[in-house]
Design a protein around this motif. Structure first.
Motif, PDB file in Angstrom:
ATOM      1  N   LEU A 263      -8.074  -1.839   3.119  1.00  0.00           N
ATOM      2  CA  LEU A 263      -7.437  -0.837   3.995  1.00  0.00           C
ATOM      3  C   LEU A 263      -6.156  -0.305   3.344  1.00  0.00           C
ATOM      4  O   LEU A 263      -5.883   0.890   3.372  1.00  0.00           O
ATOM      5  CB  LEU A 263      -7.110  -1.444   5.369  1.00  0.00           C
ATOM      6  N   LEU A 264      -5.398  -1.231   2.721  1.00  0.00           N
ATOM      7  CA  LEU A 264      -4.156  -0.808   2.061  1.00  0.00           C
ATOM      8  C   LEU A 264      -4.455   0.060   0.840  1.00  0.00           C
ATOM      9  O   LEU A 264      -3.803   1.078   0.612  1.00  0.00           O
ATOM     10  CB  LEU A 264      -3.324  -2.029   1.658  1.00  0.00           C
ATOM     11  N   ARG A 265      -5.491  -0.330   0.063  1.00  0.00           N
ATOM     12  CA  ARG A 265      -5.847   0.479  -1.122  1.00  0.00           C
ATOM     13  C   ARG A 265      -6.320   1.878  -0.718  1.00  0.00           C
ATOM     14  O   ARG A 265      -6.108   2.845  -1.445  1.00  0.00           O
ATOM     15  CB  ARG A 265      -6.901  -0.245  -1.976  1.00  0.00           C
ATOM     16  N   GLU A 266      -6.938   1.971   0.456  1.00  0.00           N
ATOM     17  CA  GLU A 266      -7.354   3.276   0.977  1.00  0.00           C
ATOM     18  C   GLU A 266      -6.127   4.148   1.252  1.00  0.00           C
ATOM     19  O   GLU A 266      -6.121   5.336   0.944  1.00  0.00           O
ATOM     20  CB  GLU A 266      -8.100   3.034   2.290  1.00  0.00           C
ATOM     21  N   GLU A 267      -5.099   3.526   1.831  1.00  0.00           N
ATOM     22  CA  GLU A 267      -3.849   4.262   2.111  1.00  0.00           C
ATOM     23  C   GLU A 267      -3.207   4.732   0.805  1.00  0.00           C
ATOM     24  O   GLU A 267      -2.677   5.835   0.729  1.00  0.00           O
ATOM     25  CB  GLU A 267      -2.847   3.375   2.876  1.00  0.00           C
TER      26      GLU A 267
ATOM     27  N   GLN B 289      -2.691   8.581  -0.659  1.00  0.00           N
ATOM     28  CA  GLN B 289      -1.267   8.887  -0.849  1.00  0.00           C
ATOM     29  C   GLN B 289      -0.520   9.128   0.457  1.00  0.00           C
ATOM     30  O   GLN B 289       0.295  10.043   0.556  1.00  0.00           O
ATOM     31  CB  GLN B 289      -1.108  10.095  -1.777  1.00  0.00           C
ATOM     32  N   THR B 290      -0.824   8.297   1.449  1.00  0.00           N
ATOM     33  CA  THR B 290      -0.084   8.391   2.710  1.00  0.00           C
ATOM     34  C   THR B 290       1.296   7.763   2.513  1.00  0.00           C
ATOM     35  O   THR B 290       1.520   7.055   1.526  1.00  0.00           O
ATOM     36  CB  THR B 290      -0.802   7.617   3.831  1.00  0.00           C
ATOM     37  N   GLU B 291       2.169   7.992   3.474  1.00  0.00           N
ATOM     38  CA  GLU B 291       3.521   7.432   3.385  1.00  0.00           C
ATOM     39  C   GLU B 291       3.442   5.900   3.316  1.00  0.00           C
ATOM     40  O   GLU B 291       4.106   5.259   2.506  1.00  0.00           O
ATOM     41  CB  GLU B 291       4.318   7.866   4.615  1.00  0.00           C
ATOM     42  N   LEU B 292       2.585   5.356   4.186  1.00  0.00           N
ATOM     43  CA  LEU B 292       2.383   3.908   4.202  1.00  0.00           C
ATOM     44  C   LEU B 292       1.859   3.426   2.841  1.00  0.00           C
ATOM     45  O   LEU B 292       2.300   2.414   2.305  1.00  0.00           O
ATOM     46  CB  LEU B 292       1.365   3.575   5.311  1.00  0.00           C
ATOM     47  N   GLY B 293       0.924   4.184   2.288  1.00  0.00           N
ATOM     48  CA  GLY B 293       0.323   3.835   0.995  1.00  0.00           C
ATOM     49  C   GLY B 293       1.336   3.807  -0.137  1.00  0.00           C
ATOM     50  O   GLY B 293       1.326   2.910  -0.980  1.00  0.00           O
ATOM     51  N   MET B 294       2.208   4.796  -0.150  1.00  0.00           N
ATOM     52  CA  MET B 294       3.239   4.863  -1.214  1.00  0.00           C
ATOM     53  C   MET B 294       4.145   3.633  -1.144  1.00  0.00           C
ATOM     54  O   MET B 294       4.505   3.060  -2.163  1.00  0.00           O
ATOM     55  CB  MET B 294       4.126   6.110  -1.052  1.00  0.00           C
ATOM     56  N   LYS B 295       4.514   3.259   0.096  1.00  0.00           N
ATOM     57  CA  LYS B 295       5.383   2.095   0.277  1.00  0.00           C
ATOM     58  C   LYS B 295       4.643   0.826  -0.151  1.00  0.00           C
ATOM     59  O   LYS B 295       5.176  -0.025  -0.845  1.00  0.00           O
ATOM     60  CB  LYS B 295       5.782   1.972   1.764  1.00  0.00           C
TER      61      LYS B 295
END
Ligand code: ADP
Length: 190
Positions: free
Chosen positions: A35-39, A43-49
């Motif tokens: 789920l995190l790798r999908e974010e 390139q969502t805000e959550l994903g970048m963090k």
């Protein structure tokens, strides 16, 4: 509902075995790593963090992970059950999972833990890094991930052991041999 936690250190084969388990038992697969790798990929805000934290081998905050889990539980509340892969990774996450499942009058059926020695984990993860290019599969990050597992995640096994829900399984051998051991544990629950 059958609600399984597949537990074990990075590289213990949770993803591989999860695929086989969901085929056989038709469970909904929830991998917080996926789920995190999908974010990250979106390139969502959550994903970048999250990417920075994941590349260092540390854990993403409990709040973020729990948020993702609650969403998935709600989406599949009418399903046959869940397999949690890479979650819970802290005792705080385990407590939150318990609360979330209670809201649906559900609980964890069993935690199956894959036992694999550290030298083998490092070997498997270095190999996966070469094959897939996963950026957290480099020697420095691998070692930190295993250290983080030992410090922050092992206590989660004790949490379920106290409730008599912890079952260790030998994670060495062929994929099919390991799967057979897992099936035996699940079929004994019914
Ligand atoms: P592995 O088990 O091989 O380390 P995962 O795909 O499960 O790989 O996780 C990759 C990274 O994603 C972790 O190192 C961590 O930074 C983050 N992560 C995944 N699941 C969680 C979680 N439940 N809590 C906190 N961080 C997580």
């Amino acid at each position: 509902m059958l609600n399984l936690i597949l537990f074990g250190p990075p590289g213990s084969g949770k993803g591989t075995q999860s695929e086989k388990i969901i085929q056989k038992y038709k469970l909904v697969h929830i991998s917080t790593g996926d789920l995190l790798r999908e974010e990250v990929a979106n390139q969502t805000e959550l994903g970048m963090k999250a990417k920075k934290i994941m590349d260092s081998g540390e854990l993403v905050s409990d709040r973020i992970v729990i948020g993702m889990i609650r969403k998935k539980l709600e989406e599949h509340r009418a399903g046959p059950g869940f397999i949690f892969d890479g979650f819970p990774r802290t005792v705080a996450q385990a407590r939150e999972l318990r609360k979330a499942l209670t809201d649906y009058d559900e609980e964890i059926s069993v935690m199956i833990s894959l036992d694999v020695p550290r030298e083998e984990l490092v070997k498997r993860l270095l190999n996966r890094g070469k094959e897939t290019g996963r950026t957290d599969d480099n020697l420095e990050t691998i070692n930190n991930r295993i250290d983080v597992y030992e410090k922050q995640t092992i206590p989660v096994a004790h949490y379920y052991d106290k409730m008599r829900k912890y079952v260790p399984v030998d994670g060495m051998g062929s994929i099919d041999a390991i799967f057979k051991r897992i099936v035996k544990v699940i079929d004994q629950l019914k």
